[in-house]
Each structure stands twice: as C-alpha cells, then as structure tokens.
Design a protein around this motif. Sequence first.
Motif, PDB file in Angstrom:
ATOM      1  N   MET A   1      -2.075-131.915   3.705  1.00 54.90           N
ATOM      2  CA  MET A   1      -2.562-130.596   3.361  1.00 54.90           C
ATOM      3  C   MET A   1      -3.062-129.923   4.632  1.00 54.90           C
ATOM      4  O   MET A   1      -3.829-130.497   5.384  1.00 54.90           O
ATOM      5  CB  MET A   1      -3.675-130.727   2.324  1.00 54.90           C
ATOM      6  N   GLN A   2      -2.596-128.717   4.855  1.00 54.75           N
ATOM      7  CA  GLN A   2      -3.003-127.970   6.033  1.00 54.75           C
ATOM      8  C   GLN A   2      -4.423-127.454   5.868  1.00 54.75           C
ATOM      9  O   GLN A   2      -4.970-127.416   4.768  1.00 54.75           O
ATOM     10  CB  GLN A   2      -2.049-126.796   6.253  1.00 54.75           C
ATOM     11  N   SER A   3      -5.019-127.028   6.966  1.00 55.71           N
ATOM     12  CA  SER A   3      -6.395-126.546   6.900  1.00 55.71           C
ATOM     13  C   SER A   3      -6.512-125.298   6.034  1.00 55.71           C
ATOM     14  O   SER A   3      -7.508-125.120   5.329  1.00 55.71           O
ATOM     15  CB  SER A   3      -6.933-126.267   8.301  1.00 55.71           C
ATOM     16  N   ASN A   4      -5.493-124.414   6.054  1.00 61.33           N
ATOM     17  CA  ASN A   4      -5.518-123.235   5.188  1.00 61.33           C
ATOM     18  C   ASN A   4      -5.517-123.643   3.727  1.00 61.33           C
ATOM     19  O   ASN A   4      -6.215-123.049   2.901  1.00 61.33           O
ATOM     20  CB  ASN A   4      -4.305-122.339   5.450  1.00 61.33           C
ATOM     21  N   ASP A   5      -4.715-124.663   3.393  1.00 57.21           N
ATOM     22  CA  ASP A   5      -4.617-125.119   2.018  1.00 57.21           C
ATOM     23  C   ASP A   5      -5.939-125.704   1.544  1.00 57.21           C
ATOM     24  O   ASP A   5      -6.396-125.411   0.439  1.00 57.21           O
ATOM     25  CB  ASP A   5      -3.519-126.171   1.882  1.00 57.21           C
ATOM     26  N   ALA A   6      -6.544-126.515   2.380  1.00 53.22           N
ATOM     27  CA  ALA A   6      -7.826-127.117   2.018  1.00 53.22           C
ATOM     28  C   ALA A   6      -8.898-126.044   1.870  1.00 53.22           C
ATOM     29  O   ALA A   6      -9.742-126.114   0.970  1.00 53.22           O
ATOM     30  CB  ALA A   6      -8.234-128.139   3.071  1.00 53.22           C
ATOM     31  N   ARG A   7      -8.858-125.033   2.730  1.00 59.24           N
ATOM     32  CA  ARG A   7      -9.832-123.951   2.651  1.00 59.24           C
ATOM     33  C   ARG A   7      -9.665-123.157   1.353  1.00 59.24           C
ATOM     34  O   ARG A   7     -10.643-122.799   0.697  1.00 59.24           O
ATOM     35  CB  ARG A   7      -9.688-123.038   3.869  1.00 59.24           C
ATOM     36  N   LEU A   8      -8.405-122.876   0.981  1.00 61.35           N
ATOM     37  CA  LEU A   8      -8.165-122.144  -0.268  1.00 61.35           C
ATOM     38  C   LEU A   8      -8.622-122.959  -1.472  1.00 61.35           C
ATOM     39  O   LEU A   8      -9.204-122.418  -2.413  1.00 61.35           O
ATOM     40  CB  LEU A   8      -6.684-121.793  -0.396  1.00 61.35           C
ATOM     41  N   LEU A   9      -8.362-124.260  -1.440  1.00 56.87           N
ATOM     42  CA  LEU A   9      -8.801-125.119  -2.538  1.00 56.87           C
ATOM     43  C   LEU A   9     -10.316-125.136  -2.620  1.00 56.87           C
ATOM     44  O   LEU A   9     -10.891-125.024  -3.711  1.00 56.87           O
ATOM     45  CB  LEU A   9      -8.248-126.529  -2.343  1.00 56.87           C
ATOM     46  N   LEU A  10     -10.971-125.243  -1.487  1.00 53.82           N
ATOM     47  CA  LEU A  10     -12.425-125.262  -1.457  1.00 53.82           C
ATOM     48  C   LEU A  10     -13.016-123.939  -1.934  1.00 53.82           C
ATOM     49  O   LEU A  10     -13.982-123.922  -2.706  1.00 53.82           O
ATOM     50  CB  LEU A  10     -12.901-125.573  -0.033  1.00 53.82           C
ATOM     51  N   HIS A  11     -12.416-122.812  -1.508  1.00 56.27           N
ATOM     52  CA  HIS A  11     -12.919-121.499  -1.924  1.00 56.27           C
ATOM     53  C   HIS A  11     -12.742-121.254  -3.413  1.00 56.27           C
ATOM     54  O   HIS A  11     -13.450-120.420  -3.983  1.00 56.27           O
ATOM     55  CB  HIS A  11     -12.233-120.384  -1.122  1.00 56.27           C
ATOM     56  N   ALA A  12     -11.798-121.925  -4.037  1.00 61.47           N
ATOM     57  CA  ALA A  12     -11.617-121.764  -5.480  1.00 61.47           C
ATOM     58  C   ALA A  12     -12.426-122.793  -6.267  1.00 61.47           C
ATOM     59  O   ALA A  12     -12.959-122.483  -7.335  1.00 61.47           O
ATOM     60  CB  ALA A  12     -10.140-121.873  -5.835  1.00 61.47           C
ATOM     61  N   ALA A  13     -12.516-124.013  -5.756  1.00 62.47           N
ATOM     62  CA  ALA A  13     -13.165-125.089  -6.511  1.00 62.47           C
ATOM     63  C   ALA A  13     -14.686-124.967  -6.536  1.00 62.47           C
ATOM     64  O   ALA A  13     -15.312-125.254  -7.569  1.00 62.47           O
ATOM     65  CB  ALA A  13     -12.760-126.438  -5.935  1.00 62.47           C
TER      66      ALA A  13
END
Length: 145
Positions: A1-13
Amino acid sequence: MQSNDARLLLHAAVPTLAIGVIAVAVSAAVAGGAGALGAVVGTALVLLVMGAGLAVLQYAAKNLPQLFQMMGLLLYTLQILLVGVFLLAFKGTTLFDTKAFAFTLLGATLVWIAAQTHGHMKAKILYVDPDSAEAKAAETAGSPT
C-alpha cells in the motif's frame, strides 16, 4: 500500500471510528448493552466493508487502471449487496438492538463517504507519472539509427 493509500484509509477510518464511539455511548444510554453491541456491530461492518472496498479500489487503480471505473461501480454494488445480506441474516436477531445497529450503520457510512471524499479532494495525487514522461522524452531525443 502506497503512502497516499494509507493516508486516504486513515482519513476515512478515524472519523468513522470516532462516530462509532459516539454511537456506542449514545446507544448504551438509550438502549442499554444490546444497543451498545448493535452500535459496535454497525461500526465494525462499515469499517470492514468500506475499508476492504478502498483497498480493492487502490489495487485496481495501480494494477488495472483501464478497469478502474468499472471496478468502482462493481465494488459499490457488491458493498450494498454485502450489507443487504448481513441485514437479511440478522433480520430478527435478539443479539443486539437492531435500531441502534441501523442508525449507526447509516451514520458511519455517511461519515466514511464524506471523509473519503474530503481526503481525495485534499490529496495531491499526480495523474501523470513525471518519470515516465522524462524517460519517453530521453528515448525520442537520441540519434536516429
């Protein structure tokens, strides 16, 4: 998982989890332990289904960009079907309060969608890979053979 993907997941979760905690407290106050359990189940279902959906979409964007839009539409349909199957399976349950579950499910889903939308709007994601454009320019700038 790229850093953008992890950031988007974190911002939603994170906001979804925060709403889940609030829903558990409110449901416990209104409907007791069964209400709190219903809110926990609703929050967990949203985090599981929407989180898996985001992971699948990120995989499709990276590996199958030509199928990204179709995968998104298919994924949202499958998410609705999965939640529907869960609702049918636990239709007459006495394990948890179904009203607390339903309101938490609705609220957490709306918060997830809003947070994911906000995260996508604020993310600075390149739609062109600058490295590949430079490599293509260097490739065509060479001497003709």
